[in-house]
Each structure stands twice: as structure tokens, then as C-alpha cells.
Design a protein around this motif. Structure first.
Motif, PDB file in Angstrom:
ATOM      1  N   GLY A  25       0.805  -1.336   0.029  1.00  0.00           N
ATOM      2  CA  GLY A  25      -0.050  -0.164  -0.022  1.00  0.00           C
ATOM      3  C   GLY A  25       0.926   1.277  -0.069  1.00  0.00           C
ATOM      4  N   PHE A  26       2.072   1.072  -0.106  1.00  0.00           N
ATOM      5  CA  PHE A  26       3.220   2.481   0.093  1.00  0.00           C
ATOM      6  C   PHE A  26       4.248   1.933  -0.751  1.00  0.00           C
ATOM      7  N   THR A  27       5.053   2.705  -1.048  1.00  0.00           N
ATOM      8  CA  THR A  27       6.341   2.613  -1.716  1.00  0.00           C
ATOM      9  C   THR A  27       7.338   2.183  -0.849  1.00  0.00           C
ATOM     10  N   PHE A  28       7.396   1.081  -0.825  1.00  0.00           N
ATOM     11  CA  PHE A  28       8.285   0.398   0.502  1.00  0.00           C
ATOM     12  C   PHE A  28       9.877   0.952   0.387  1.00  0.00           C
ATOM     13  N   SER A  29      10.267   0.864  -0.941  1.00  0.00           N
ATOM     14  CA  SER A  29      11.629   1.110  -1.212  1.00  0.00           C
ATOM     15  C   SER A  29      12.190   2.606  -0.863  1.00  0.00           C
ATOM     16  N   SER A  30      10.958   3.507  -0.657  1.00  0.00           N
ATOM     17  CA  SER A  30      11.220   5.001  -0.518  1.00  0.00           C
ATOM     18  C   SER A  30      11.128   5.099   1.104  1.00  0.00           C
ATOM     19  N   TYR A  31      10.888   4.298   1.641  1.00  0.00           N
ATOM     20  CA  TYR A  31      10.355   4.496   3.295  1.00  0.00           C
ATOM     21  C   TYR A  31      11.742   4.088   4.147  1.00  0.00           C
ATOM     22  N   HIS A  32      12.092   4.656   5.202  1.00  0.00           N
ATOM     23  CA  HIS A  32      12.883   4.259   6.274  1.00  0.00           C
ATOM     24  C   HIS A  32      12.023   3.331   7.250  1.00  0.00           C
ATOM     25  N   MET A  33      12.580   1.949   7.587  1.00  0.00           N
ATOM     26  CA  MET A  33      11.859   1.057   8.265  1.00  0.00           C
ATOM     27  C   MET A  33      12.605   0.766   9.601  1.00  0.00           C
ATOM     28  N   PRO A  40       5.384  -5.757  28.778  1.00  0.00           N
ATOM     29  CA  PRO A  40       4.414  -5.454  29.482  1.00  0.00           C
ATOM     30  C   PRO A  40       4.861  -4.424  30.790  1.00  0.00           C
ATOM     31  N   GLY A  41       4.080  -3.250  30.880  1.00  0.00           N
ATOM     32  CA  GLY A  41       4.422  -2.456  31.906  1.00  0.00           C
ATOM     33  C   GLY A  41       5.510  -1.343  31.411  1.00  0.00           C
ATOM     34  N   THR A  42       5.924  -1.473  30.231  1.00  0.00           N
ATOM     35  CA  THR A  42       7.071  -0.507  29.733  1.00  0.00           C
ATOM     36  C   THR A  42       6.689  -0.040  28.682  1.00  0.00           C
ATOM     37  N   GLU A  43       7.413   1.070  28.294  1.00  0.00           N
ATOM     38  CA  GLU A  43       6.862   1.836  27.146  1.00  0.00           C
ATOM     39  C   GLU A  43       7.671   1.299  25.811  1.00  0.00           C
ATOM     40  N   ARG A  44       7.129   1.729  24.603  1.00  0.00           N
ATOM     41  CA  ARG A  44       7.714   1.214  23.268  1.00  0.00           C
ATOM     42  C   ARG A  44       8.981   1.544  23.195  1.00  0.00           C
ATOM     43  N   GLU A  45       9.873   0.793  22.795  1.00  0.00           N
ATOM     44  CA  GLU A  45      11.277   1.115  22.482  1.00  0.00           C
ATOM     45  C   GLU A  45      11.680   0.915  21.174  1.00  0.00           C
ATOM     46  N   LEU A  46      12.393   1.874  20.576  1.00  0.00           N
ATOM     47  CA  LEU A  46      13.291   1.296  19.187  1.00  0.00           C
ATOM     48  C   LEU A  46      14.231   0.365  19.300  1.00  0.00           C
ATOM     49  N   VAL A  47      14.174  -0.819  18.651  1.00  0.00           N
ATOM     50  CA  VAL A  47      15.058  -1.618  18.641  1.00  0.00           C
ATOM     51  C   VAL A  47      16.099  -1.614  17.445  1.00  0.00           C
ATOM     52  N   ALA A  48      15.696  -1.462  16.448  1.00  0.00           N
ATOM     53  CA  ALA A  48      16.675  -1.138  15.274  1.00  0.00           C
ATOM     54  C   ALA A  48      15.825  -0.292  13.940  1.00  0.00           C
ATOM     55  N   ALA A  49      16.617   0.256  13.297  1.00  0.00           N
ATOM     56  CA  ALA A  49      16.111   1.043  12.193  1.00  0.00           C
ATOM     57  C   ALA A  49      17.113   0.790  10.912  1.00  0.00           C
ATOM     58  N   ILE A  50      16.342   0.979   9.650  1.00  0.00           N
ATOM     59  CA  ILE A  50      17.360   0.850   8.483  1.00  0.00           C
ATOM     60  C   ILE A  50      16.582   1.968   7.594  1.00  0.00           C
ATOM     61  N   ALA A  51      17.640   2.698   7.052  1.00  0.00           N
ATOM     62  CA  ALA A  51      17.293   3.633   6.022  1.00  0.00           C
ATOM     63  C   ALA A  51      16.664   2.926   4.584  1.00  0.00           C
ATOM     64  N   ASN A  52      15.987   3.838   3.689  1.00  0.00           N
ATOM     65  CA  ASN A  52      15.361   3.194   2.566  1.00  0.00           C
ATOM     66  C   ASN A  52      16.410   2.984   1.689  1.00  0.00           C
ATOM     67  N   ALA A  96       7.559  -0.651  11.732  1.00  0.00           N
ATOM     68  CA  ALA A  96       7.088   0.687  11.383  1.00  0.00           C
ATOM     69  C   ALA A  96       7.913   1.240  10.309  1.00  0.00           C
ATOM     70  N   GLY A  97       7.166   2.204   9.538  1.00  0.00           N
ATOM     71  CA  GLY A  97       7.778   2.733   8.404  1.00  0.00           C
ATOM     72  C   GLY A  97       7.436   4.185   8.389  1.00  0.00           C
ATOM     73  N   GLY A  98       8.488   4.970   7.673  1.00  0.00           N
ATOM     74  CA  GLY A  98       8.143   6.564   7.590  1.00  0.00           C
ATOM     75  C   GLY A  98       9.084   7.184   6.538  1.00  0.00           C
ATOM     76  N   ASN A  99       8.852   8.038   6.038  1.00  0.00           N
ATOM     77  CA  ASN A  99       9.531   8.929   4.754  1.00  0.00           C
ATOM     78  C   ASN A  99      10.519   9.599   5.645  1.00  0.00           C
ATOM     79  N   ARG A 100      10.552   9.966   6.833  1.00  0.00           N
ATOM     80  CA  ARG A 100      11.618  10.809   7.406  1.00  0.00           C
ATOM     81  C   ARG A 100      12.181  10.031   8.633  1.00  0.00           C
ATOM     82  N   TRP A 101      13.474   9.855   8.586  1.00  0.00           N
ATOM     83  CA  TRP A 101      14.206   9.171   9.403  1.00  0.00           C
ATOM     84  C   TRP A 101      14.005   9.298  10.921  1.00  0.00           C
TER      85      TRP A 101
END
Length: 117
Positions: A25-33, A40-52, A96-101
Motif C-alpha cells: 500500500g505504499f512505496t516500500f523502497s522509499s521508506y525508512h523502516m 508489559p508495563g514498559t514504554e515502546r522502545e526502538l530496537v533497530a532501524a534501516i534507511a530506505n 514501522a515505516g516512515g519517509n523521515r528518519w
């Protein structure tokens, strides 16, 4: 837009799992992922990210040397290889995906990873 995670489950400490996230549903190759997790009982944390472009990566200190994020733009799929799993890796993992890092607009529903003996 859809992000669908797979590959979670129950694994013993020291074991491995490979998560996958199928995107549509979106241009995957253009998005950072990225992969996030929430225990449980904790905030969501970023584990890893990869640029488009596959030319930039980020790993949380807690997973460096054990987890590897990768992507296959031809298959619109994001991966997270998790090795040497620890009890504290138990969480719901989200892609998760976004077009801004660092800013993610699209989220999967999450998948449970449980590390237990």
C-alpha cells in the motif's frame, strides 16, 4: 497501507528467531523502516532501524551484536534476525515505516516474542 509481522513465537534463551514484516500500500523502497518492541508495563522502545537506501542503520545498545535488521525492497519485506535471545527480549515486536528518519507513520499490529526456558 498494511504492515504484517510474522515469525514470532516461543524460544529458549540463547535461541534465534527471524521476524518478517510484509509491506503493502505504499512505496516500500522509499521508506525508512524500523522495529520497535514493548514489554508489559514498559514504554515502546526502538530496537533497530534501516534507511530506505540500506546505507544507514541504528541498533539499540541492548541488541547490538545480537540482532540484525535487513530489507528486501524487491519483496517489500523487512526482517529482524534475532540471535542469542535473552529473557529480557520478551515483548511484542512492531514494524514501522516512515519517509523521515526517526519518524514512523505506518505501524504493524505487532507480534509476540517470548523467550523462556
Amino acid at each position: 497501507v498494511q504492515l504484517v509481522e510474522s515469525g514470532g513465537g516461543l524460544v529458549q534463551p540463547g535461541g534465534s528467531l527471524r521476524l518478517a514484516c510484509a509491506a503493502s500500500g505504499f512505496t516500500f523502497s522509499s521508506y525508512h523502516m524500523s522495529w520497535y518492541r514493548q514489554a508489559p508495563g514498559t514504554e515502546r522502545e526502538l530496537v533497530a532501524a534501516i534507511a530506505n537506501t540500506n546505507a544507514n542503520w541504528y541498533y539499540a545498545d541492548s541488541v547490538k551484536g545480537r540482532f540484525t535488521i535487513s530489507r528486501d525492497n524487491a519483496k517489500n519485506t523487512l526482517y529482524l534476525q534475532m540471535n542469542s535471545l535473552k529473557l529480557e527480549d520478551t515483548a511484542v515486536y512492531y514494524c514501522a515505516g516512515g519517509n523521515r528518519w526517526g519518524i514512523y507513520d505506518y505501524w504493524g499490529q505487532g507480534i509476540q516474542v517470548t523467550v523462556a526456558s
